[in-house]
Design a protein around this motif. Structure first.
Motif, PDB file in Angstrom:
ATOM      1  N   SER A 108     -17.164  64.849  11.373  1.00 30.90           N
ATOM      2  CA  SER A 108     -16.831  63.534  11.918  1.00 30.90           C
ATOM      3  C   SER A 108     -15.330  63.300  11.865  1.00 30.90           C
ATOM      4  N   PRO A 109     -14.794  62.467  12.759  1.00 26.68           N
ATOM      5  CA  PRO A 109     -13.351  62.197  12.761  1.00 26.68           C
ATOM      6  C   PRO A 109     -12.815  61.672  11.425  1.00 26.68           C
ATOM      7  N   ASP A 110     -13.650  60.969  10.658  1.00 25.81           N
ATOM      8  CA  ASP A 110     -13.182  60.452   9.365  1.00 25.81           C
ATOM      9  C   ASP A 110     -13.417  61.434   8.216  1.00 25.81           C
ATOM     10  N   GLY A 111     -13.973  62.614   8.520  1.00 26.53           N
ATOM     11  CA  GLY A 111     -14.122  63.658   7.520  1.00 26.53           C
ATOM     12  C   GLY A 111     -15.255  63.455   6.535  1.00 26.53           C
ATOM     13  N   THR A 112     -16.168  62.534   6.801  1.00 27.42           N
ATOM     14  CA  THR A 112     -17.212  62.228   5.816  1.00 27.42           C
ATOM     15  C   THR A 112     -18.549  62.925   6.086  1.00 27.42           C
ATOM     16  N   ILE A 113     -18.817  63.294   7.339  1.00 23.85           N
ATOM     17  CA  ILE A 113     -20.135  63.817   7.708  1.00 23.85           C
ATOM     18  C   ILE A 113     -19.988  65.130   8.475  1.00 23.85           C
ATOM     19  N   LEU A 114     -20.862  66.065   8.170  1.00 20.32           N
ATOM     20  CA  LEU A 114     -20.955  67.317   8.919  1.00 20.32           C
ATOM     21  C   LEU A 114     -22.336  67.408   9.556  1.00 20.32           C
ATOM     22  N   TYR A 115     -22.379  67.763  10.816  1.00 22.26           N
ATOM     23  CA  TYR A 115     -23.636  68.112  11.474  1.00 22.26           C
ATOM     24  C   TYR A 115     -23.711  69.639  11.488  1.00 22.26           C
ATOM     25  N   VAL A 116     -24.716  70.179  10.795  1.00 26.53           N
ATOM     26  CA  VAL A 116     -24.813  71.624  10.591  1.00 26.53           C
ATOM     27  C   VAL A 116     -26.107  72.141  11.204  1.00 26.53           C
ATOM     28  N   PRO A 117     -26.024  72.918  12.289  1.00 28.18           N
ATOM     29  CA  PRO A 117     -27.255  73.458  12.873  1.00 28.18           C
ATOM     30  C   PRO A 117     -27.856  74.537  11.987  1.00 28.18           C
ATOM     31  N   GLN A 118     -29.167  74.568  11.919  1.00 24.75           N
ATOM     32  CA  GLN A 118     -29.825  75.723  11.337  1.00 24.75           C
ATOM     33  C   GLN A 118     -29.497  76.942  12.202  1.00 24.75           C
ATOM     34  N   LEU A 119     -29.717  78.118  11.673  1.00 24.07           N
ATOM     35  CA  LEU A 119     -29.413  79.338  12.400  1.00 24.07           C
ATOM     36  C   LEU A 119     -30.444  79.557  13.505  1.00 24.07           C
ATOM     37  N   GLU A 120     -30.144  78.988  14.680  1.00 26.73           N
ATOM     38  CA  GLU A 120     -31.021  79.101  15.852  1.00 26.73           C
ATOM     39  C   GLU A 120     -32.430  78.605  15.530  1.00 26.73           C
ATOM     40  N   GLY A 121     -32.491  77.573  14.698  1.00 27.17           N
ATOM     41  CA  GLY A 121     -33.767  77.026  14.263  1.00 27.17           C
ATOM     42  C   GLY A 121     -34.129  75.745  15.001  1.00 27.17           C
ATOM     43  N   PRO A 122     -35.038  74.952  14.431  1.00 25.77           N
ATOM     44  CA  PRO A 122     -35.518  73.747  15.123  1.00 25.77           C
ATOM     45  C   PRO A 122     -34.677  72.502  14.889  1.00 25.77           C
ATOM     46  N   ALA A 123     -33.726  72.545  13.926  1.00 31.34           N
ATOM     47  CA  ALA A 123     -33.106  71.286  13.505  1.00 31.34           C
ATOM     48  C   ALA A 123     -31.629  71.428  13.157  1.00 31.34           C
ATOM     49  N   ASN A 128     -23.438  65.362   3.804  1.00 33.04           N
ATOM     50  CA  ASN A 128     -22.341  64.628   3.179  1.00 33.04           C
ATOM     51  C   ASN A 128     -21.209  65.617   2.917  1.00 33.04           C
ATOM     52  N   ALA A 129     -20.067  65.439   3.591  1.00 32.86           N
ATOM     53  CA  ALA A 129     -18.977  66.415   3.496  1.00 32.86           C
ATOM     54  C   ALA A 129     -18.334  66.449   2.115  1.00 32.86           C
ATOM     55  N   ALA A 130     -18.469  65.381   1.335  1.00 37.51           N
ATOM     56  CA  ALA A 130     -17.871  65.342   0.000  1.00 37.51           C
ATOM     57  C   ALA A 130     -18.651  66.194  -0.993  1.00 37.51           C
ATOM     58  N   THR A 131     -19.983  66.251  -0.809  1.00 39.78           N
ATOM     59  CA  THR A 131     -20.831  66.910  -1.801  1.00 39.78           C
ATOM     60  C   THR A 131     -21.593  68.118  -1.268  1.00 39.78           C
ATOM     61  N   GLY A 132     -21.760  68.191   0.044  1.00 37.61           N
ATOM     62  CA  GLY A 132     -22.573  69.243   0.637  1.00 37.61           C
ATOM     63  C   GLY A 132     -24.055  68.917   0.673  1.00 37.61           C
ATOM     64  N   ASP A 133     -24.438  67.725   0.233  1.00 37.09           N
ATOM     65  CA  ASP A 133     -25.842  67.340   0.195  1.00 37.09           C
ATOM     66  C   ASP A 133     -26.348  66.945   1.585  1.00 37.09           C
ATOM     67  N   VAL A 134     -27.600  67.302   1.871  1.00 39.00           N
ATOM     68  CA  VAL A 134     -28.240  66.922   3.130  1.00 39.00           C
ATOM     69  C   VAL A 134     -28.719  65.483   3.023  1.00 39.00           C
ATOM     70  N   ILE A 135     -28.319  64.657   3.994  1.00 39.15           N
ATOM     71  CA  ILE A 135     -28.717  63.250   3.960  1.00 39.15           C
ATOM     72  C   ILE A 135     -29.699  62.889   5.070  1.00 39.15           C
ATOM     73  N   ALA A 136     -29.837  63.764   6.064  1.00 40.91           N
ATOM     74  CA  ALA A 136     -30.797  63.531   7.149  1.00 40.91           C
ATOM     75  C   ALA A 136     -31.003  64.841   7.893  1.00 40.91           C
ATOM     76  N   THR A 137     -32.048  64.881   8.705  1.00 39.85           N
ATOM     77  CA  THR A 137     -32.341  66.048   9.531  1.00 39.85           C
ATOM     78  C   THR A 137     -32.740  65.577  10.920  1.00 39.85           C
ATOM     79  N   ILE A 138     -32.194  66.254  11.930  1.00 35.44           N
ATOM     80  CA  ILE A 138     -32.539  65.947  13.317  1.00 35.44           C
ATOM     81  C   ILE A 138     -33.242  67.163  13.905  1.00 35.44           C
ATOM     82  N   GLU A 139     -34.475  66.973  14.352  1.00 32.15           N
ATOM     83  CA  GLU A 139     -35.235  68.086  14.908  1.00 32.15           C
ATOM     84  C   GLU A 139     -35.246  68.014  16.429  1.00 32.15           C
TER      85      GLU A 139
END
Length: 352
Positions: A108-123, A128-139
């Protein structure tokens, strides 16, 4: 030089190159994030450690790179994990594995969120860019692959290897709200303009690109490269795997693996008009630009002057071997802090 190397100049412009960034080929840069001094002819500066290779094992392909000026961090994904690195000290902040692996992410432009695709997966994982924790999933069940954040931070564009349509997610709800397409084949690399009105996509089987309207969701144009044949490709399985707008959006640059070339189009007209081609030393599998738009970065490790279309430098590591990577971006560091951060996608920067 050590990972704690500090730039000598008050402000320095650096190119961060993640390796192995062409499949898992160690001959093109080894393992780590290689840092090059742009102001001194792209000379090698240091190597930041990422993941060690087990004895008798193989290195994992690097899948993506992102950075934030707000946090001073560089993020790198491999097939299975993502690492957060302090861009100045080279220190690892966190290193995490993700269910389904990782692919080419966006921050994200403010550096707080990363959208990380699975490796050619469904989601896609929302992280959270500060901790690396997953906060949601988009399928999307589309073969999650490439990801771009809009300039205003309101949307994320999600392209899967098994879909002819581009998904658009709302970053407040972390849900897909619309699609663009269908395009003529499965979407591969893509880029967007600064005001969020156009998307330019590579698709399977096409030496060229297609253009979509991000507002209406319709495909607008189909553009084929003239004067060149598709031919066999070394990797990626598609003729054009790489597409980038200059930051001012006046030109569109297109990768051509079969012919080891980059084709340049005038993007001030629609559909964009082919104007010239640049010969590279190897299969071109990605292209992007410096933040100031003066240099184009080819995955072949060649630095191209955007104005003259001439190759002005080639990347070499500390041993003198040529470096190639599809995952690189530039940073500006001043007074020991990151003050500007580029991106890996060659997105347009012009607003309405």
């Amino acid at each position: 030089m050590s990972a704690a190397w500090t730039p000598a100049a008050p402000e320095q412009h650096l190119l961060y190159v993640a390796s192995p960034g062409t499949r898992n080929y160690l001959e093109y840069g080894g393992v780590g994030v290689l840092v090059f001094d742009i102001d001194n002819g792209y000379t090698f500066g240091r190597r930041i450690p990422t993941w060690s290779v087990p004895e008798g094992g193989q290195a994992e392909n690097i899948k993506g790179i992102a950075a934030s000026a707000q946090t001073g961090r560089v993020y790198v994904t491999s097939l299975t994990r993502m690492i957060a690195i302090d861009a100045v000290t080279g220190a690892t902040i966190w290193d995490k594995t993700y269910d389904g692996g990782c692919d080419r992410m966006a921050i994200s432009p403010d550096g707080t969120i990363l959208y990380v695709p699975q490796l050619e997966g469904p989601a896609w994982h929302v992280v959270n860019a500060a901790t690396g924790d997953v906060i949601a999933t988009i399928e999307t069940k589309s073969g999650s692959h490439n990801t771009i954040y809009s300039a205003d931070g309101k949307h994320v564009y999600l392209a899967g290897l098994r879909s002819t349509s581009l998904s658009v997610a709302d970053t407040k709800t972390h849900a897909v709200t619309s699609t663009v397409g269908p395009f003529d084949n499965m979407i591969r690399p893509f880029t967007v303009n600064g005001d969020g009105s156009r998307v330019f996509v590579n698709v399977n089987g096409l030496l060229g690109f297609e253009v979509g309207d991000l507002q209406t969701g319709k495909k607008l144009y189909h553009v084929e490269v003239e004067g060149y044949q598709k031919g066999p490709v070394k990797r990626h399985g598609c003729p054009s795997h790489g597409i980038a707008l200059t930051p001012d959006e006046r030109e569109l640059w297109l990768a051509d693996c079969a012919n080891s070339a980059i084709h340049v189009f005038d993007a001030t007209v629609m559909p964009p008009k082919q104007i010239t081609s640049i010969q590279a030393r190897d299969c071109v599998g990605w292209v992007s630009f410096s933040m100031d738009g003066r240099a184009a970065y080819s995955s072949t490790g060649e630095i191209i002057d955007a104005a003259t279309k001439k190759i002005v430098a080639t990347l070499q590591d500390e041993t003198g071997h040529q470096v190639q990577s599809e995952k690189m971006l530039d940073l500006t560091i001043a007074d020991g802090k990151v003050v500007r951060a580029g991106n890996q996608f060659g997105v347009g920067m012009r607003e309405k």
